[in-house]
Design a protein around this motif. Structure first.
Motif, PDB file in Angstrom:
ATOM      1  N   LEU A  28      19.511 -14.959 -17.429  1.00 35.15           N
ATOM      2  CA  LEU A  28      18.666 -13.769 -17.477  1.00 35.15           C
ATOM      3  C   LEU A  28      19.430 -12.548 -17.974  1.00 35.15           C
ATOM      4  O   LEU A  28      18.848 -11.651 -18.598  1.00 35.15           O
ATOM      5  CB  LEU A  28      18.073 -13.489 -16.096  1.00 35.15           C
ATOM      6  CG  LEU A  28      17.083 -14.534 -15.583  1.00 35.15           C
ATOM      7  CD1 LEU A  28      16.692 -14.250 -14.139  1.00 35.15           C
ATOM      8  CD2 LEU A  28      15.832 -14.579 -16.465  1.00 35.15           C
ATOM      9  N   LEU A  29      20.728 -12.514 -17.716  1.00 34.59           N
ATOM     10  CA  LEU A  29      21.543 -11.380 -18.144  1.00 34.59           C
ATOM     11  C   LEU A  29      22.176 -11.590 -19.507  1.00 34.59           C
ATOM     12  O   LEU A  29      22.840 -10.688 -20.038  1.00 34.59           O
ATOM     13  CB  LEU A  29      22.653 -11.132 -17.110  1.00 34.59           C
ATOM     14  CG  LEU A  29      22.199 -10.555 -15.759  1.00 34.59           C
ATOM     15  CD1 LEU A  29      23.285 -10.744 -14.715  1.00 34.59           C
ATOM     16  CD2 LEU A  29      21.828  -9.085 -15.907  1.00 34.59           C
ATOM     17  N   ASN A  30      22.000 -12.803 -20.068  1.00 34.97           N
ATOM     18  CA  ASN A  30      22.594 -13.135 -21.359  1.00 34.97           C
ATOM     19  C   ASN A  30      24.118 -13.018 -21.337  1.00 34.97           C
ATOM     20  O   ASN A  30      24.741 -12.494 -22.276  1.00 34.97           O
ATOM     21  CB  ASN A  30      22.010 -12.246 -22.473  1.00 34.97           C
ATOM     22  CG  ASN A  30      20.586 -12.591 -22.803  1.00 34.97           C
ATOM     23  OD1 ASN A  30      20.230 -13.767 -22.876  1.00 34.97           O
ATOM     24  ND2 ASN A  30      19.752 -11.585 -22.987  1.00 34.97           N
ATOM     25  N   ILE A  31      24.735 -13.459 -20.245  1.00 36.40           N
ATOM     26  CA  ILE A  31      26.184 -13.516 -20.141  1.00 36.40           C
ATOM     27  C   ILE A  31      26.557 -14.898 -19.629  1.00 36.40           C
ATOM     28  O   ILE A  31      25.697 -15.697 -19.264  1.00 36.40           O
ATOM     29  CB  ILE A  31      26.748 -12.412 -19.213  1.00 36.40           C
ATOM     30  CG1 ILE A  31      26.207 -12.569 -17.785  1.00 36.40           C
ATOM     31  CG2 ILE A  31      26.421 -11.024 -19.768  1.00 36.40           C
ATOM     32  CD1 ILE A  31      26.784 -11.566 -16.803  1.00 36.40           C
ATOM     33  N   SER A  32      27.847 -15.191 -19.577  1.00 36.79           N
ATOM     34  CA  SER A  32      28.288 -16.502 -19.105  1.00 36.79           C
ATOM     35  C   SER A  32      28.278 -16.561 -17.581  1.00 36.79           C
ATOM     36  O   SER A  32      28.328 -15.528 -16.902  1.00 36.79           O
ATOM     37  CB  SER A  32      29.704 -16.795 -19.620  1.00 36.79           C
ATOM     38  OG  SER A  32      30.632 -15.910 -19.037  1.00 36.79           O
ATOM     39  N   GLN A  33      28.237 -17.788 -17.054  1.00 35.72           N
ATOM     40  CA  GLN A  33      28.276 -17.964 -15.604  1.00 35.72           C
ATOM     41  C   GLN A  33      29.601 -17.460 -15.040  1.00 35.72           C
ATOM     42  O   GLN A  33      29.644 -16.889 -13.942  1.00 35.72           O
ATOM     43  CB  GLN A  33      28.084 -19.433 -15.246  1.00 35.72           C
ATOM     44  CG  GLN A  33      28.049 -19.701 -13.741  1.00 35.72           C
ATOM     45  CD  GLN A  33      27.730 -21.146 -13.412  1.00 35.72           C
ATOM     46  OE1 GLN A  33      26.986 -21.794 -14.123  1.00 35.72           O
ATOM     47  NE2 GLN A  33      28.314 -21.649 -12.345  1.00 35.72           N
ATOM     48  N   SER A  34      30.680 -17.635 -15.795  1.00 35.74           N
ATOM     49  CA  SER A  34      31.980 -17.152 -15.328  1.00 35.74           C
ATOM     50  C   SER A  34      31.996 -15.635 -15.223  1.00 35.74           C
ATOM     51  O   SER A  34      32.651 -15.072 -14.335  1.00 35.74           O
ATOM     52  CB  SER A  34      33.096 -17.633 -16.260  1.00 35.74           C
ATOM     53  OG  SER A  34      32.910 -17.147 -17.583  1.00 35.74           O
ATOM     54  N   SER A  35      31.252 -14.953 -16.112  1.00 38.04           N
ATOM     55  CA  SER A  35      31.163 -13.495 -16.035  1.00 38.04           C
ATOM     56  C   SER A  35      30.416 -13.068 -14.780  1.00 38.04           C
ATOM     57  O   SER A  35      30.790 -12.084 -14.124  1.00 38.04           O
ATOM     58  CB  SER A  35      30.460 -12.932 -17.273  1.00 38.04           C
ATOM     59  OG  SER A  35      31.234 -13.124 -18.433  1.00 38.04           O
ATOM     60  N   VAL A  36      29.353 -13.797 -14.433  1.00 37.62           N
ATOM     61  CA  VAL A  36      28.620 -13.499 -13.199  1.00 37.62           C
ATOM     62  C   VAL A  36      29.553 -13.642 -12.002  1.00 37.62           C
ATOM     63  O   VAL A  36      29.615 -12.772 -11.123  1.00 37.62           O
ATOM     64  CB  VAL A  36      27.395 -14.417 -13.053  1.00 37.62           C
ATOM     65  CG1 VAL A  36      26.741 -14.223 -11.685  1.00 37.62           C
ATOM     66  CG2 VAL A  36      26.379 -14.146 -14.155  1.00 37.62           C
ATOM     67  N   SER A  37      30.291 -14.748 -11.952  1.00 39.11           N
ATOM     68  CA  SER A  37      31.224 -14.978 -10.841  1.00 39.11           C
ATOM     69  C   SER A  37      32.267 -13.875 -10.768  1.00 39.11           C
ATOM     70  O   SER A  37      32.615 -13.394  -9.675  1.00 39.11           O
ATOM     71  CB  SER A  37      31.912 -16.336 -11.006  1.00 39.11           C
ATOM     72  OG  SER A  37      30.987 -17.392 -10.940  1.00 39.11           O
ATOM     73  N   TYR A  38      32.756 -13.461 -11.932  1.00 37.14           N
ATOM     74  CA  TYR A  38      33.769 -12.396 -11.971  1.00 37.14           C
ATOM     75  C   TYR A  38      33.224 -11.102 -11.362  1.00 37.14           C
ATOM     76  O   TYR A  38      33.887 -10.458 -10.538  1.00 37.14           O
ATOM     77  CB  TYR A  38      34.214 -12.151 -13.412  1.00 37.14           C
ATOM     78  CG  TYR A  38      34.979 -10.852 -13.590  1.00 37.14           C
ATOM     79  CD1 TYR A  38      36.322 -10.749 -13.238  1.00 37.14           C
ATOM     80  CD2 TYR A  38      34.336  -9.721 -14.097  1.00 37.14           C
ATOM     81  CE1 TYR A  38      37.016  -9.556 -13.381  1.00 37.14           C
ATOM     82  CE2 TYR A  38      35.018  -8.521 -14.247  1.00 37.14           C
ATOM     83  CZ  TYR A  38      36.357  -8.445 -13.894  1.00 37.14           C
ATOM     84  OH  TYR A  38      37.029  -7.261 -14.024  1.00 37.14           O
TER      85      TYR A  38
END
Length: 304
Positions: A28-38
């Motif tokens: 939904l944010l158009n970013i990677s899952q690793s970026s969400v975790s970060y």
């Protein structure tokens, strides 16, 4: 507690708290899952307490996470209301765009819009064909382009023109995997974006059923799919006008030398729950009028 210096982390937390799923929040944010975790870890570090319990079943909010989510939700809603009011006053238009549609058609038409409305302020926001599925699409953009069948609740939906699909691959791939009739495609790697809906429709049209054990590869967006097809990773379905340049140059070939019917198309959509500004409505009307000028597409304007 350290001051929160990155509002992006707060936004990521809010959507993760809503979805309870890192992968879905990333989409939904158009970013990677690793970026969400970060961003989540950074926010937890700044605050000094955990916001989520991570279990085998997914994410659950801690007590602190529940309380923060309530405050953040109210805060982001107030910020969005202020931004919306300023945008309406300033005549700004936030447009959710599909990159390939933008580069291959819309960008060449925008000069006409700017000439008609020199004060228009456009803000382009790329998405991976998920605008119609966002929990709050109106907070992402005022109006958008979406590919699909047009069956999205909560939107004013305008199909732009009828489409034809071309099955394409690279000349090298065709040499390694001869395709002379539809059943030969069952031995190929299917490239696609989002899901296999278009492929399932193509197989049905040709009197077959798609076997989900067939090799396939899901790619992030149409540009990546196009380059992967040119590089010989498999076969793809594209709206035929999108790949005319590659077919004419020989970078791609169409084994059947014909286009196929499809129920899919590009649509202009507006969230019904959001009050559209006069500028947004002008853009809507301009685009719907301009679609009849789509002389780059392989059909006459009367078909659109």
């Amino acid at each position: 507690m350290k001051p929160i210096r990155n509002i992006k982390s707060v936004q990521v937390f809010s959507l993760t708290a809503e979805t309870r799923n890192l992968t879905r929040a990333a989409q939904l944010l158009n970013i990677s899952q690793s970026s969400v975790s970060y961003h989540i870890k950074k926010l937890e570090s700044d605050l000094g307490y955990r916001l989520f319990h991570r279990t085998g079943q997914g994410l659950t909010l801690t007590d602190e996470g529940v309380e923060l989510a309530q405050h953040v939700g109210r805060g982001l809603e107030m910020i969005q209301t202020g931004l919306d009011q300023l945008s309406i006053r300033a005549g700004a238009i936030r447009i959710a765009l599909l990159p390939m549609f933008s580069s291959r058609w819309l960008s060449s038409e925008l000069g006409d819009l700017i000439e008609q409305y020199p004060d228009v302020r456009l803000s382009m926001h790329n998405h991976n064909n998920n605008y119609a599925y966002m929990p709050e699409p109106g907070s992402f953009a005022d109006i958008g382009i979406q590919w699909g069948k047009g069956d999205w609740n909560g939107f004013e939906v305008h199909p732009l023109w009828p489409e034809k699909m071309a099955l394409v691959c690279s000349p090298e791939y065709l040499e390694r995997h001869p395709i002379t009739e539809p059943k030969d495609v069952t031995g190929c790697t299917l490239l696609h974006v989002d899901d296999t809906g278009m492929w399932e429709e193509w197989f049905d049209l040709n009197g077959m059923k798609m076997v989900h054990s067939q090799p396939q590869m899901m790619l992030e967006d149409r540009h990546f799919q196009l380059s992967s097809t040119i590089n010989g990773l498999g076969v793809s379905l594209f709206a035929s006008w999108l790949v005319q340049e590659e077919l004419e140059s020989g970078a791609l070939v169409s084994p059947f030398c014909q286009d196929f019917k499809t129920s899919y198309a590009y649509h202009l959509i507006l969230p019904r729950l959001k009050t559209s500004s006069p500028a947004v409505l002008r853009f809507r009307d301009w685009l719907l009028e301009n679609r009849s000028k789509a002389d780059r597409l392989p059909f006459s304007p009367s078909e659109a």
